[in-house]
Design an enzyme around this catalytic site. Structure first.
Site, PDB file in Angstrom:
ATOM      1  N   PHE A  10      -6.280  92.188  30.429  1.00 35.94           N
ATOM      2  CA  PHE A  10      -4.899  92.503  30.774  1.00 35.94           C
ATOM      3  C   PHE A  10      -4.834  93.605  31.829  1.00 35.94           C
ATOM      4  O   PHE A  10      -3.965  93.584  32.705  1.00 35.94           O
ATOM      5  CB  PHE A  10      -4.119  92.886  29.516  1.00 35.94           C
ATOM      6  CG  PHE A  10      -4.088  91.785  28.500  1.00 35.94           C
ATOM      7  CD1 PHE A  10      -3.321  90.654  28.715  1.00 35.94           C
ATOM      8  CD2 PHE A  10      -4.843  91.859  27.348  1.00 35.94           C
ATOM      9  CE1 PHE A  10      -3.306  89.615  27.800  1.00 35.94           C
ATOM     10  CE2 PHE A  10      -4.830  90.825  26.416  1.00 35.94           C
ATOM     11  CZ  PHE A  10      -4.057  89.699  26.649  1.00 35.94           C
ATOM     12  N   CYS A  11      -5.758  94.553  31.764  1.00 29.90           N
ATOM     13  CA  CYS A  11      -5.857  95.553  32.827  1.00 29.90           C
ATOM     14  C   CYS A  11      -6.305  94.906  34.131  1.00 29.90           C
ATOM     15  O   CYS A  11      -5.835  95.270  35.214  1.00 29.90           O
ATOM     16  CB  CYS A  11      -6.837  96.649  32.421  1.00 29.90           C
ATOM     17  SG  CYS A  11      -6.325  97.599  30.957  1.00 29.90           S
ATOM     18  N   TYR A  59      -8.786 100.201  30.201  1.00 31.86           N
ATOM     19  CA  TYR A  59     -10.180  99.905  29.921  1.00 31.86           C
ATOM     20  C   TYR A  59     -10.599  98.976  31.048  1.00 31.86           C
ATOM     21  O   TYR A  59     -10.005  97.906  31.234  1.00 31.86           O
ATOM     22  CB  TYR A  59     -10.373  99.179  28.590  1.00 31.86           C
ATOM     23  CG  TYR A  59      -9.826  99.867  27.375  1.00 31.86           C
ATOM     24  CD1 TYR A  59      -9.922 101.250  27.215  1.00 31.86           C
ATOM     25  CD2 TYR A  59      -9.224  99.132  26.365  1.00 31.86           C
ATOM     26  CE1 TYR A  59      -9.419 101.869  26.084  1.00 31.86           C
ATOM     27  CE2 TYR A  59      -8.725  99.742  25.220  1.00 31.86           C
ATOM     28  CZ  TYR A  59      -8.824 101.107  25.088  1.00 31.86           C
ATOM     29  OH  TYR A  59      -8.332 101.703  23.963  1.00 31.86           O
ATOM     30  N   CYS A  93     -10.928  95.248  30.174  1.00 29.02           N
ATOM     31  CA  CYS A  93      -9.821  94.554  29.504  1.00 29.02           C
ATOM     32  C   CYS A  93      -9.201  93.513  30.433  1.00 29.02           C
ATOM     33  O   CYS A  93      -8.840  93.834  31.566  1.00 29.02           O
ATOM     34  CB  CYS A  93      -8.770  95.583  29.089  1.00 29.02           C
ATOM     35  SG  CYS A  93      -7.144  94.901  28.705  1.00 29.02           S
TER      36      CYS A  93
END
Length: 386
Positions: free
Chosen positions: A122-123, A117, A120
């Site tokens: 974390f991405c 995503y 996101c």
């Protein structure tokens, strides 16, 4: 477990579809994808990635009644809206970088595909690592409701990184540690390295099964290699400590700050709608319903993590603690160049770029000079030969 905050259940997907029926058949024809901010929810592109924002608010909705589930559905639908603004903002920069990739080699010939995503945090951490090291990679934007782009995967969260189309890496910290090990070692392949991060399943305090990974903050090197990467005593321990701090604390400060007040929530969505060129109908729905839902859920997160009444103060303190840990004698925590902790903090903070919370953070903390150095290091792929 951080990736659990991004999980959308089948209930949420079904609820979203029902909600969409109520607001118009035209929206239902392409559920949620028009708000995700992806270039193509069905395709992929090769790039060096840039920042975005994805609130991890859904963790607050694992329990609760009908009202919470409806709010959760709205978040699934609208939480990715920030990514649309970020995608428009960086479109031409990404196009330039995508052209540049043909001139760059790295990763000892790895073919990388990142399922993400865009919004996101974390991405964004993974993209910060890949960008800094100059590693070309394909992006596949995942529809946050249907997730059909990862229907082939038993692991149903993002980020997922596929290596050479046959090795799957899950969890942002595992991805980063595995790739750093691979880049710095001389005789290990990715499959062998992955065995150093075994999967562990457990049940959390809400009765939900969660997956965690052992050793995920460790870069797995031999003694000589470790000494070359961490020449000073305690460098590796410091890096691991702050990488975990990012996952356990810093990331949880993002959502309550972005939607701190109703006015700020409305202003954020107004900004997204204006820059993203929504239709009048879609824009109205996104701005008012989305902002209201995000504001209410952010308040619940504020209580869950025992934040101050003015959540900005928690953000300021966290960021200043980070800068103080770097100290005045170092450009980065890694010294003259960023280490994995630098990249993790940068990846999370940059998802707020373009929002009032980001501007306030830059104005009221000491992070600005470090942050600008990190921007340059990422944009210029300064870790390409590291």
């Amino acid at each position: 477990m951080h990736s659990g905050t991004l999980c959308k259940s089948n209930m949420a997907a079904a609820c979203t579809t029902r909600a969409l029926r109520k607001v118009g058949g035209s929206i239902l024809e392409s559920p949620a994808s028009f708000l995700v901010g992806n270039v193509s929810a069905r395709g992929s592109r090769r790039t060096y990635g840039t920042g975005g924002y994805r609130s991890n608010l859904l963790s607050s909705l694992r329990t609760g009644g009908y009202r919470s589930r409806v709010l959760g559905c709205t978040v699934v639908l609208l939480g990715g809206g920030l990514g649309l603004y970020q995608t428009v903002k960086y479109r031409f920069q990404q196009h330039h970088l995508a052209e540049e990739e043909t001139k760059v080699s790295g990763g000892r010939g790895l073919a990388l595909t990142l399922y993400q995503y865009k919004t996101c945090p974390f991405c964004s951490k993974v993209r910060a690592f890949l960008d800094y090291h100059g590693l070309p990679y394909e992006i596949v934007e995942v529809n946050p409701v249907m997730r059909k782009e990862i229907k082939w995967s038993v692991y149903r969260k993002v980020p997922i990184l596929m290596v050479d189309s046959d090795v799957q890496l899950n969890d942002s910290s595992v991805i980063i540690s595995s790739l750093k090990t691979y880049l710095f070692s001389k005789d290990k392949n990715v499959s062998d390295i992955l065995r150093c991060y075994p999967e562990m399943k457990s049940v959390n305090d809400r009765g939900k099964e969660v997956t965690e990974y052992s050793n995920k903050y460790w870069v797995m090197l031999g003694e000589a290699e470790a000494t070359a990467l961490y020449p000073e005593k305690e460098m590796q321990k410091e890096e691991m400590k702050w990488r975990q701090w990012v996952d356990d604390w810093l990331v949880h400060l993002i959502s309550p700050n972005v939607y701190r007040t109703t006015g700020e929530a409305l202003a954020s969505f107004d900004y997204i709608v204006r820059e993203g060129k929504f239709s009048t109908y879609e824009g109205f729905f996104a701005k008012y319903v989305g902002a209201a839902a995000m504001f209410l859920i952010a308040k619940r997160l504020k209580s869950r993590y025992a934040l101050q009444d003015d959540v900005r103060q928690d953000l300021y303190k966290a960021v200043n603690d980070w800068v103080a840990a770097i100290g005045k004698k170092r450009k980065f925590m890694g010294g003259d160049s960023p280490n994995l902790a630098d990249l993790a903090v940068f990846g999370v903070l940059r998802v707020m770029d373009g929002l009032q919370a980001f501007d306030d953070m830059m104005e009221n903390t000491k992070v600005k000079h470090w942050y600008r150095r990190m921007e340059r290091a990422s944009l210029n792929h300064e870790g390409r030969d590291a």
